[in-house]
Design a protein around this motif. Structure first.
Motif, short mmCIF file in Angstrom:
data_model
loop_
_atom_site.label_atom_id
_atom_site.label_comp_id
_atom_site.label_asym_id
_atom_site.label_seq_id
_atom_site.Cartn_x
_atom_site.Cartn_y
_atom_site.Cartn_z
N ASP A 119 84.75 59.83 -11.94
CA ASP A 119 84.13 58.84 -12.94
C ASP A 119 84.70 57.77 -13.32
O ASP A 119 86.09 58.04 -13.68
N ARG A 230 75.48 56.88 -19.56
CA ARG A 230 75.73 57.50 -18.20
C ARG A 230 74.90 56.60 -17.32
O ARG A 230 73.73 56.83 -17.17
N ASP A 246 80.16 59.27 -11.59
CA ASP A 246 79.40 58.63 -12.53
C ASP A 246 80.07 57.40 -13.31
O ASP A 246 81.31 57.55 -13.39
N PHE A 248 80.46 55.94 -16.93
CA PHE A 248 80.00 55.95 -18.40
C PHE A 248 80.65 54.70 -19.07
O PHE A 248 81.68 54.10 -19.17
#
Length: 375
Positions: A119, A230, A246, A248
């Motif tokens: 992430d 997100r 992902d 953020f």
């Protein structure tokens, strides 16, 4: 220096609900924000970072679960994160955990181990007005594209990629320990199932190169400082066909010249002269939507608070907007002329002749002093 317990940093119990953790973070973030601690900015910044780190870990369900089970080692990147940080045992049973919990590990074609991408985080600074109204923004983030030199193979053009002789292209090797037979990531090819003898000089054998791409981001109206958006699939790419991580986007709201936010409510300080406070009347005050008028009653004292319902911010999870609180600050006149000083003295003398009816608080204060000193 060892880190403090995250729950201790935020001052919440280990069974605290998400709202309780969020409320504690907001309170401490406002307390230790460097802009509000000019005299001890360095110390406040360290405290602010500690509080921010604790909130980031405890507000994320997966990270909180890892922290509750393994402590700081469970969320330390140097320990490879969570259960993976505990070495061969977790790796050996990676397939089991992946199948049950849908974790980072999995099996791709040919039995090779797949890993979910890491992430990414991005800090976006916006104004209070933008936070209240929402906005569409563009950000530049890193992305990975196939290397144009080797076309994604990772090998120097003209050379080929060979199958790993240790795992025979499977990416995993079998290990027997007594009655148990477990699989472990191949230590030679690190799960890729292939060996590159002559890596591409452009991508160094990765098969991908880092680029920059523009991403459209929609900031919802009412978002607050510290909240995260997100963006699924915009993190680092996965390994061996694994899904990407992902992105953020953490929101940071700039300090406002007039307003201070507290949840959905706004606060501002309104200075007025003592004549206006004594005589009363209507004054104009600012709001995020324009100007508003409030009636100041005669004899208004310093610190008086006026509430304007619905003039705050409608939070992202709120059904109605908060309120605006105007705090009256009594301003003492400065640089008086001799004539003004004379008039002011005459005015003060007339007040003294009127006794306690003009200054009830002062008279009460005098009486308490006499009682304290036994006069």
């Amino acid at each position: 220096m060892s880190k403090r317990d995250y729950y201790e940093v935020l001052g919440v119990p280990k069974n605290a609900e998400d709202d309780e953790i969020k409320k504690a973070y907001r309170k401490l973030a406002m307390k230790y924000h460097p802009d509000r601690n000019q005299g001890s900015a360095q110390e406040a910044e360290l405290k602010f970072k500690e509080v921010k780190e604790a909130y980031e870990m405890l507000s994320d369900p997966q990270k909180r679960a890892a922290y509750d089970q393994y402590g700081h080692a469970g969320v330390d990147p140097s320990m490879r994160g969570g259960a993976e940080g505990f070495g061969g045992f977790a790796e050996a049973f990676g397939d089991i955990f992946g199948d049950i919990f849908g974790a980072n590990g999995g099996r791709g074609r040919g039995g090779r181990q797949m890993y979910r991408g890491t992430d990414l985080s991005y800090a976006m600074e916006i104004t209070l007005e933008e936070a209240a109204e929402g906005k569409d923004a563009q950000i530049r983030i890193p992305s990975w594209d196939d290397c144009t030199t080797c076309h994604g193979t990772g090998a120097t053009p003209g050379t080929s990629v060979t199958t790993c002789t240790t795992c025979h292209g499977q990416g995993v090797v079998q290990m027997r320990q007594g009655f148990f037979s477990v699989q472990q990531t191949c230590p030679h090819c690190r799960g890729t199932g292939k060996t590159i003898k002559d890596p591409c000089s452009t991508c160094h054998g990765q098969g991908k190169i880092k680029q920059q791409k523009t991403l459209e981001v929609k900031i919802p109206a009412g978002i607050d400082d510290g909240m995260r958006i997100r963006s699924v699939g915009n993190g680092e790419p996965g390994t061996n066909g694994g899904p990407p991580g992902d992105l953020f986007i953490e929101i940071r709201i700039k300090k406002h010249d007039i307003f201070e936010r507290d949840g959905d409510d706004l606060h501002c300080v309104v200075p007025i002269g003592f004549a206006a406070a004594a005589l009363g009347g209507e004054i104009e005050v600012p709001t995020l939507g324009g100007k508003a008028a409030i009636d100041i009653p005669e004899g208004t004292q310093a610190g008086k608070q006026f509430r304007l319902r619905g003039k705050g911010i409608k939070g992202v999870r709120s059904s109605y907007p908060g309120d605006l609180y105007c705090h009256i600050s009594l301003e003492t006149p400065v640089k008086l002329t001799e004539h003004q000083k004379k008039l002011l003295k005459e005015f003060d003398d007339s007040l003294r002749k009127g006794g306690a009816k003009h200054s009830p608080s002062a008279e009460s204060w005098t009486d308490r002093l006499k009682s304290f000193f036994g006069a």
